[in-house]
Design a protein around this motif. Sequence first.
Motif, PDB file in Angstrom:
ATOM      1  N   THR A 483       0.839  -1.198   0.000  1.00 30.37           N
ATOM      2  CA  THR A 483       0.000   0.000   0.000  1.00 30.37           C
ATOM      3  C   THR A 483       0.876   1.251   0.000  1.00 30.37           C
ATOM      4  O   THR A 483       0.622   2.212  -0.733  1.00 30.37           O
ATOM      5  CB  THR A 483      -0.936   0.008   1.219  1.00 30.37           C
ATOM      6  OG1 THR A 483      -1.687  -1.213   1.253  1.00 30.37           O
ATOM      7  CG2 THR A 483      -1.901   1.181   1.159  1.00 30.37           C
ATOM      8  N   HIS A 484       1.919   1.232   0.815  1.00 25.45           N
ATOM      9  CA  HIS A 484       2.860   2.354   0.893  1.00 25.45           C
ATOM     10  C   HIS A 484       3.506   2.632  -0.472  1.00 25.45           C
ATOM     11  O   HIS A 484       3.625   3.785  -0.897  1.00 25.45           O
ATOM     12  CB  HIS A 484       3.936   2.026   1.934  1.00 25.45           C
ATOM     13  CG  HIS A 484       5.126   2.932   1.912  1.00 25.45           C
ATOM     14  ND1 HIS A 484       5.108   4.208   2.418  1.00 25.45           N
ATOM     15  CD2 HIS A 484       6.385   2.741   1.426  1.00 25.45           C
ATOM     16  CE1 HIS A 484       6.296   4.767   2.251  1.00 25.45           C
ATOM     17  NE2 HIS A 484       7.084   3.900   1.653  1.00 25.45           N
ATOM     18  N   ARG A 491      -0.237   9.131   2.750  1.00 20.28           N
ATOM     19  CA  ARG A 491       0.616   8.659   3.838  1.00 20.28           C
ATOM     20  C   ARG A 491       0.030   7.350   4.343  1.00 20.28           C
ATOM     21  O   ARG A 491      -1.163   7.245   4.617  1.00 20.28           O
ATOM     22  CB  ARG A 491       0.669   9.674   4.979  1.00 20.28           C
ATOM     23  CG  ARG A 491       1.420  10.952   4.627  1.00 20.28           C
ATOM     24  CD  ARG A 491       1.698  11.756   5.896  1.00 20.28           C
ATOM     25  NE  ARG A 491       2.453  10.985   6.856  1.00 20.28           N
ATOM     26  CZ  ARG A 491       2.058  10.719   8.106  1.00 20.28           C
ATOM     27  NH1 ARG A 491       0.903  11.183   8.557  1.00 20.28           N
ATOM     28  NH2 ARG A 491       2.800   9.996   8.922  1.00 20.28           N
ATOM     29  N   VAL A 492       0.888   6.339   4.459  1.00 17.24           N
ATOM     30  CA  VAL A 492       0.460   5.015   4.920  1.00 17.24           C
ATOM     31  C   VAL A 492       1.221   4.704   6.196  1.00 17.24           C
ATOM     32  O   VAL A 492       2.459   4.718   6.214  1.00 17.24           O
ATOM     33  CB  VAL A 492       0.729   3.940   3.848  1.00 17.24           C
ATOM     34  CG1 VAL A 492       0.331   2.562   4.369  1.00 17.24           C
ATOM     35  CG2 VAL A 492      -0.019   4.273   2.559  1.00 17.24           C
ATOM     36  N   VAL A 505      -3.500   3.032   8.411  1.00 19.55           N
ATOM     37  CA  VAL A 505      -4.240   4.233   8.041  1.00 19.55           C
ATOM     38  C   VAL A 505      -3.670   4.729   6.722  1.00 19.55           C
ATOM     39  O   VAL A 505      -2.446   4.830   6.562  1.00 19.55           O
ATOM     40  CB  VAL A 505      -4.121   5.335   9.116  1.00 19.55           C
ATOM     41  CG1 VAL A 505      -4.836   6.605   8.654  1.00 19.55           C
ATOM     42  CG2 VAL A 505      -4.671   4.855  10.452  1.00 19.55           C
ATOM     43  N   VAL A 506      -4.550   5.004   5.763  1.00 19.95           N
ATOM     44  CA  VAL A 506      -4.136   5.588   4.491  1.00 19.95           C
ATOM     45  C   VAL A 506      -4.744   6.985   4.440  1.00 19.95           C
ATOM     46  O   VAL A 506      -5.951   7.151   4.264  1.00 19.95           O
ATOM     47  CB  VAL A 506      -4.614   4.748   3.296  1.00 19.95           C
ATOM     48  CG1 VAL A 506      -4.160   5.382   1.992  1.00 19.95           C
ATOM     49  CG2 VAL A 506      -4.093   3.314   3.402  1.00 19.95           C
ATOM     50  N   ALA A 507      -3.911   8.007   4.632  1.00 18.97           N
ATOM     51  CA  ALA A 507      -4.387   9.387   4.742  1.00 18.97           C
ATOM     52  C   ALA A 507      -3.958  10.208   3.535  1.00 18.97           C
ATOM     53  O   ALA A 507      -2.806  10.128   3.102  1.00 18.97           O
ATOM     54  CB  ALA A 507      -3.842  10.019   6.019  1.00 18.97           C
ATOM     55  N   ARG A 576      -3.955  -7.571  -5.557  1.00 13.63           N
ATOM     56  CA  ARG A 576      -4.013  -7.700  -7.007  1.00 13.63           C
ATOM     57  C   ARG A 576      -4.459  -6.393  -7.657  1.00 13.63           C
ATOM     58  O   ARG A 576      -4.184  -6.130  -8.828  1.00 13.63           O
ATOM     59  CB  ARG A 576      -4.979  -8.817  -7.367  1.00 13.63           C
ATOM     60  CG  ARG A 576      -4.790  -9.418  -8.756  1.00 13.63           C
ATOM     61  CD  ARG A 576      -5.823 -10.515  -8.989  1.00 13.63           C
ATOM     62  NE  ARG A 576      -5.626 -11.627  -8.078  1.00 13.63           N
ATOM     63  CZ  ARG A 576      -6.600 -12.178  -7.348  1.00 13.63           C
ATOM     64  NH1 ARG A 576      -7.837 -11.698  -7.404  1.00 13.63           N
ATOM     65  NH2 ARG A 576      -6.343 -13.191  -6.553  1.00 13.63           N
ATOM     66  N   GLY A 577      -5.160  -5.564  -6.905  1.00  8.52           N
ATOM     67  CA  GLY A 577      -5.715  -4.332  -7.447  1.00  8.52           C
ATOM     68  C   GLY A 577      -4.715  -3.209  -7.621  1.00  8.52           C
ATOM     69  O   GLY A 577      -5.029  -2.195  -8.243  1.00  8.52           O
ATOM     70  N   PHE A 578      -3.503  -3.341  -7.105  1.00 10.60           N
ATOM     71  CA  PHE A 578      -2.516  -2.261  -7.239  1.00 10.60           C
ATOM     72  C   PHE A 578      -1.917  -2.260  -8.640  1.00 10.60           C
ATOM     73  O   PHE A 578      -1.623  -3.326  -9.179  1.00 10.60           O
ATOM     74  CB  PHE A 578      -1.400  -2.420  -6.211  1.00 10.60           C
ATOM     75  CG  PHE A 578      -1.848  -2.110  -4.803  1.00 10.60           C
ATOM     76  CD1 PHE A 578      -2.634  -1.001  -4.540  1.00 10.60           C
ATOM     77  CD2 PHE A 578      -1.491  -2.932  -3.759  1.00 10.60           C
ATOM     78  CE1 PHE A 578      -3.048  -0.717  -3.248  1.00 10.60           C
ATOM     79  CE2 PHE A 578      -1.896  -2.654  -2.470  1.00 10.60           C
ATOM     80  CZ  PHE A 578      -2.680  -1.544  -2.221  1.00 10.60           C
TER      81      PHE A 578
END
Length: 578
Positions: A483-484, A491-492, A505-507, A576-578
């Motif tokens: 995710t990062h 910001r992860v 948290v994904v901000a 898989r969605g990235f």
Amino acid sequence: MAKSIGGITYKTINGKRYAYYQWMENGKQRSRRVKDEELAELSAEIGLKKALKARSSGVLCDGSAVYSAANPVKFKTEVRAGTALSSFFASVLKWKKRDGFERLHDYIYGPGNDRVFILYGLRRTGKTTLIRQLLGEMAPGDLAKSAFVQVNSRNSLADLNADLKILEGAGFKYVFIDEVTMLADFIEGAALFADVFASCGMKIVLSGTDSLGFIFSEDEQLYDRAEMIHTTFIPYREFERVLGLSGIDEYIRYGGTMSMGGSLYNKDKFTFATIGSTNEYVDSAIAKNIQHSLKCYQNEGHFRSLKNLYDNRELTNAINRVVEDINHHFTLDVLTRDFRSGDLGISAKNLRKDRFRPTDILDRIDIVKVTARLMKSLDVKNRHEMKTTITEDHVREIREYLDLLDLTVGIDLENFSDFNHQSRMTTVSQPGLRYAQAKALIESLLQDDAFRACSLVERKAIAERVLEEIRGRMMEEIVLLETHLAKKDCRVFKLQFAVGEFDMVVANPEKACCDIYEIKHSDVIVKEQYRHLKDAKKCRDTEFRYGTIMSKNVIYRGATQVVDGINYLNVEEYLRGF
């Protein structure tokens, strides 16, 4: 008398530049004006005729020999050229391609830009395979102008330069140079490839496992003259697509290299099959990577504080300790305190409080002997056994180089009660390496007298529980890491409260909003999994600091669905969605 090949000259008339084709015919010089629309084609034709003439004569203008079937040349490096490459790529034609293939393809067939293309990364991450796959898709005419050059530590940049001149004179256009960082003088002389050969139209691809060497050269000799792809990190989606394997647990066990018996790719022996092969990989692909680059850079003037570790052969030990302590802060204490396994302590605590089958077996084992066996497996020494005293400088520099290698990536840990205090957790981008060390812990446990006194069923259940704990922690790290890397505009981080935490948290600071997550290595839904997400005070505090909460999510191994207002997301679909 035959007509000479001739060449293009230019004249400026009334401020305008005109091209003229000049040649010798029957002892007289002749000339004609070249129309703008025919200039490129005529120039290419003249160049081809000159290359063919040089090839037939067997000698370049500087007196060196050229390569041709009729005039074989003894190269200083190992060179495979033209149709001889067919056997080189035959075995990889059916393998799936890594994501970087299109960029490599576009460089080879795109317009000339005076740049070289660099493929770099740790061993067994698919660099040479990408080159072989590209060669395998070439049209016969392009393959005839291609060469694959293999260098070794006995070669010098002068050797390679001589061979490239031979290939250039013979009309070769596409040159792939493997393990180029093995050259001791590569870093200091890498500009040769861009300034001399790429600038004259040759497409040059450099590859190698010495990642730091490429980074050093790109920063200096090849600054702004190189396109780069780093192959070390293999995300889940690519692991699944290329290897033909699926499931987060498969990725945890095998992720990190392409040498895995997948149905769609390489069937080599698995790199992290044993702790011995894992240690060999850490030593050769990571520690020696760092050592070789530093040895060749600035005449060994950039070792800094790591020189004494290198001289005392303890750099590998320090790196092993960092990898094993992945969930501990990368601090001086991690490297110098007497070794203990973080995985073991966490598993002992969780086994004590297991709802269905509690046991204190891990409290009754001989922890000294178990730890000693584990340390021997991991090649880890305690402080009093080391010749070199680990300092803060060692810690900082090792971390810098592991980050540059893309082996480690830092994820922020934020504490809500102390906004000014921020720390980081260190994740490892090759999960198979981490999991191999976890298996070493199990092997050490199985040799303990108290553990062997348990029944086989109990031993198997406890061993699996320990590994389940480790897989859970690793799944959390994988989700945070990917995710990062994928959400560059956000910001992860992990957010800790006085009691409890949000696993992720994904901000988005620009949009003043965020998404909050729990990450669970489970395929069932239990309300306790999202109790923190439903905590009104935690949510209010989070929105005050990071913006409106747009979604509340649990990432787990079950089916995607919505439960009690919480989005349950399947982990494989998420990655898989990235």
